[in-house]
Each structure stands twice: as structure tokens, then as C-alpha cells.
Design a protein around this motif. Structure first.
Motif, short mmCIF file in Angstrom:
data_model
loop_
_atom_site.label_atom_id
_atom_site.label_comp_id
_atom_site.label_asym_id
_atom_site.label_seq_id
_atom_site.Cartn_x
_atom_site.Cartn_y
_atom_site.Cartn_z
N MET A 134 -1.09 -2.91 -4.45
CA MET A 134 -1.66 -3.22 -3.12
C MET A 134 -3.02 -2.54 -3.00
SD MET A 134 -0.05 -2.73 0.71
CE MET A 134 0.68 -1.14 0.31
N ARG A 135 -4.02 -3.30 -2.61
CA ARG A 135 -5.35 -2.78 -2.36
C ARG A 135 -5.56 -2.75 -0.84
NH1 ARG A 135 -9.85 -2.17 -5.50
NH2 ARG A 135 -8.82 -3.20 -7.24
N ALA A 136 -5.88 -1.57 -0.30
CA ALA A 136 -5.95 -1.44 1.15
C ALA A 136 -7.17 -0.64 1.58
CB ALA A 136 -4.69 -0.76 1.68
N VAL A 137 -7.63 -0.92 2.79
CA VAL A 137 -8.67 -0.12 3.45
C VAL A 137 -8.10 0.36 4.77
CG1 VAL A 137 -10.89 -0.18 4.65
CG2 VAL A 137 -10.67 -1.19 2.37
N ILE A 138 -8.20 1.67 5.02
CA ILE A 138 -7.73 2.27 6.26
C ILE A 138 -8.96 2.69 7.06
CG2 ILE A 138 -6.18 3.95 7.31
CD1 ILE A 138 -4.85 2.11 5.18
N GLY A 156 -0.86 6.30 -4.06
CA GLY A 156 -0.21 5.57 -5.14
C GLY A 156 -0.64 4.12 -5.20
N THR A 157 -1.38 3.67 -4.18
CA THR A 157 -1.96 2.34 -4.20
C THR A 157 -3.48 2.48 -4.33
OG1 THR A 157 -2.36 2.17 -1.81
CG2 THR A 157 -0.15 1.61 -2.60
N SER A 158 -4.16 1.38 -4.45
CA SER A 158 -5.63 1.39 -4.46
C SER A 158 -6.09 1.37 -3.02
CB SER A 158 -6.16 0.18 -5.22
OG SER A 158 -7.58 0.18 -5.22
N ASP A 176 -16.62 -6.06 1.22
CA ASP A 176 -17.16 -6.82 0.09
C ASP A 176 -17.01 -6.03 -1.21
OD1 ASP A 176 -18.64 -9.13 -0.98
OD2 ASP A 176 -20.23 -7.67 -1.35
N ARG A 177 -17.16 -4.73 -1.11
CA ARG A 177 -17.02 -3.88 -2.30
C ARG A 177 -15.58 -3.76 -2.75
NH1 ARG A 177 -17.50 2.54 -2.02
NH2 ARG A 177 -15.27 2.21 -1.55
N ASP A 178 -14.66 -3.52 -1.79
CA ASP A 178 -13.27 -3.22 -2.14
C ASP A 178 -12.36 -4.45 -2.21
OD1 ASP A 178 -14.21 -0.66 -2.03
OD2 ASP A 178 -12.54 0.13 -0.85
N LEU A 186 3.48 -7.95 5.33
CA LEU A 186 2.41 -8.93 5.52
C LEU A 186 2.01 -9.59 4.21
CD1 LEU A 186 0.10 -7.05 8.06
CD2 LEU A 186 1.32 -9.18 8.47
N LEU A 187 1.88 -8.78 3.18
CA LEU A 187 1.46 -9.30 1.89
C LEU A 187 2.50 -10.24 1.28
CD1 LEU A 187 -0.23 -6.21 0.20
CD2 LEU A 187 -1.33 -8.30 1.03
N HIS A 188 3.77 -10.01 1.63
CA HIS A 188 4.84 -10.84 1.06
C HIS A 188 5.34 -11.91 2.03
CE1 HIS A 188 5.02 -7.21 -1.56
NE2 HIS A 188 5.33 -8.10 -2.49
N GLY A 189 4.60 -12.12 3.11
CA GLY A 189 4.97 -13.16 4.05
C GLY A 189 6.27 -12.92 4.77
N GLN A 190 6.64 -11.64 4.95
CA GLN A 190 7.92 -11.30 5.56
C GLN A 190 7.79 -10.89 7.02
OE1 GLN A 190 9.04 -8.19 2.87
NE2 GLN A 190 9.89 -9.60 1.34
#
Length: 300
Positions: free
Chosen positions: A1-5, A22-24, A53-55, A207-211
Motif C-alpha cells: 500500500m502506498r499512502a500519503v498522510i 511497514g508500507t510505502s 504527482d511524485r508519490d 477502500l483499496l479492496h472495495g470492502q
């Protein structure tokens, strides 16, 4: 999972960033952009877009917000920007770059007259903060219709300064021993920031898995306390005098503080059943102890 907080320098943001370890993950800050955080002005569309745009994250979590009453009064335009403008700009950016968005909101969108509140109950904020949070929710869903709004109550947890949360601020006042009167009418539901952060992580995965199909979700501790009751608990837990603490109705008589905004947590994905609940009575001592002038060992 790639995330921005976004807003990873604040109380909840710090916990969310840690939970996403543990994630990006990239965390942002502005006035407190240290400890590896990327400096981003969340009121700047350009700053937001350059980072996204970068991440190219799959998930964006927006923890940006101004909750301090002193800021509502002293710098209202700036406070409104941090609550409303940032919400719209981050939502627009998330949609533009194809990221799922989790936006943090507040129980203050309700007036506290008809608790408990379900996610689809009609908001009716009493004060400017609640109105800003509601405007932010509306702006988010208009700009990014598949976003999810997570409403949370009063949060507590490890802080960087005493005034960062109501709980640690009350603890500091209690320990000073000066006469104080605290509201004993309006009920709060203090929820640990680490618990809320785990909910954010579970929501991001859902959210990422449509659940997750809901647009608004509630999460809250179940035990409610007034400021006066919190102060008594702190005093008694640490063997401090409570003779200087008086029960009052200050918040209630102001007319702009909800009496009881208890949130109903329903319709959550099954994975939320295993979120670790943190009972307030066992968690608060280690949170407030560092802010007492003469720290005492926390009894086991």
C-alpha cells in the motif's frame, strides 16, 4: 500500500503515520515539518499536487485541521482555511491522481440534542468549528464522491505540549492547584489516538479492496465523561487534592458546545471487530503523567 498522510505532525496524524509503518507512506507537516515529514502547505493546491504527482499514492488520509478555540477567535480566516480549504484541495488532488481518500471529521457536526447519532443523521452544528467541519465534509464529497468521511470524538494520546489535547490541558490545570471550575454537563467520549489510527489503517485497506461502500463512518469510545469528571479522575488517580476543583456549567451555558454527541458505530467492515479497544481508565494515566509538575510512578 502506498499512502500519503496529510497533517502527520498532529496528534492523530502522528499515530496514523506510525500505524502505516511497514508500507510505502509519506507524512506531511507545515509548521512542524521535522522527523522525516515532508513540508507541505495544505492550503496550496500546487504543494498538494506536487507531492501527489511524485508519490502517486493509492490512499490519501487527511488529518489536517484546526481544533483550538483560541485559533477560531484570533485567526478565523486561517482556521477556516485549515479546516475547509485544505479539505477541498486535498480531495481535488486525490481525485485527480486516482487515490482513495479518507477524510477525518468531528462529532461537532451535531448539536448534541438527540444522541446517539448515526452516520446518516442530519448534522446540525452549534459553533463555528462544527460548521467548518460540516462544510469540509460537503466539499470533500463534492470534489471526490468516492471519499470516506470518518467522524471522531475528542481524542487523547501522547502529546508534544500540554495544550495539544483537552485531557492533558486539564491535567496540567489540576496539578497546579489553583481554583478551577469545569463544566459538568457536556459529555465527551475520549478516544485514544492510536485506536483511531488503527481504524484509519483498516479503512484504508478496505477502500483499496472495495470492502467499504459507506460515505460516512463513525468511531468512538463508549464511555462518556464531563470535563469535571475527567479532572476528578486525574486528581484521584495521582493522589492530588481535588478541593480546588468545582463543578460548573460553563460550556453548557455558552450555548455553542454540544451536550452529548455520542456516535453510533455501525455498518463497519468485519475486520473492525478486531480493532484494539483502549479503555480510558487504564490508558489515561500514562498519557497525563508527563504533564504533572511532580511525576509519580503510574501504579500497575
Amino acid at each position: 500500500m502506498r499512502a500519503v498522510i496529510f497533517g502527520a505532525s498532529g496528534l492523530l496524524g502522528r499515530s496514523v503515520l506510525h500505524t502505516f509503518a511497514g508500507t510505502s507512506v509519506t507524512g506531511t507537516g507545515f509548521s512542524r515539518s521535522s522527523n522525516g515529514l515532508v513540508r507541505v502547505d495544505a492550503t496550496s493546491a500546487g504543494d498538494i499536487e506536487r507531492l501527489l504527482d511524485r508519490d502517486r499514492p493509492g490512499v490519501v488520509v487527511n488529518c489536517v485541521g484546526e481544533r483550538r478555540p483560541v485559533a477560531w477567535a484570533s485567526t478565523p480566516d486561517q482556521a477556516r482555511g485549515r479546516n475547509v480549504v485544505t479539505a477541498r484541495l486535498i480531495a481535488e488532488g486525490a481525485r485527480r491522481y486516482g487515490a482513495r481518500l479518507l477524510h477525518i471529521s468531528s462529532d461537532y457536526v451535531f448539536d448534541g440534542q438527540a444522541a446517539p447519532y448515526r452516520p446518516n443523521d442530519r448534522p446540525k452544528p452549534l459553533n463555528v468549528y462544527g460548521r467548518w467541519k460540516l462544510l469540509a465534509e460537503q466539499a470533500v464529497l463534492a470534489a471526490c464522491p468516492d471519499a470516506v468521511i470518518l467522524r471522531l470524538p475528542m481524542l487523547y494520546g501522547p502529546v508534544q505540549f500540554a495544550a495539544e489535547t483537552n485531557l492533558t490541558d486539564i491535567a496540567r490545570q489540576v496539578s497546579l492547584g489553583a481554583q478551577m471550575e469545569l463544566d459538568d454537563v457536556c459529555v465527551r467520549y475520549p478516544t485514544h489516538a492510536d485506536e483511531a489510527a488503527e481504524v484509519c489503517r483498516r479503512l484504508a485497506e478496505a477502500l483499496l479492496h472495495g470492502q467499504c461502500t459507506a460515505s460516512v463512518i463513525h468511531w468512538s469510545a463508549s464511555q462518556g465523561f464531563t470535563k469535571y469528571r475527567l479532572a476528578l479522575m486525574i486528581a484521584r488517580r495521582f493522589g492530588l487534592s481535588d478541593e480546588h476543583i468545582r463543578a460548573g456549567k460553563a460550556d453548557a451555558t455558552r450555548g455553542d458546545r454540544p451536550l452529548d454527541c455520542r456516535l453510533v458505530c455501525q455498518g463497519l467492515p468485519a475486520a473492525f471487530d478486531s480493532v484494539r479497544r483502549r479503555p480510558f481508565r487504564t490508558e489515561f494515566p500514562s498519557v497525563v503523567e508527563p504533564w504533572l509538575p511532580f511525576p509519580r510512578p503510574v501504579a500497575s
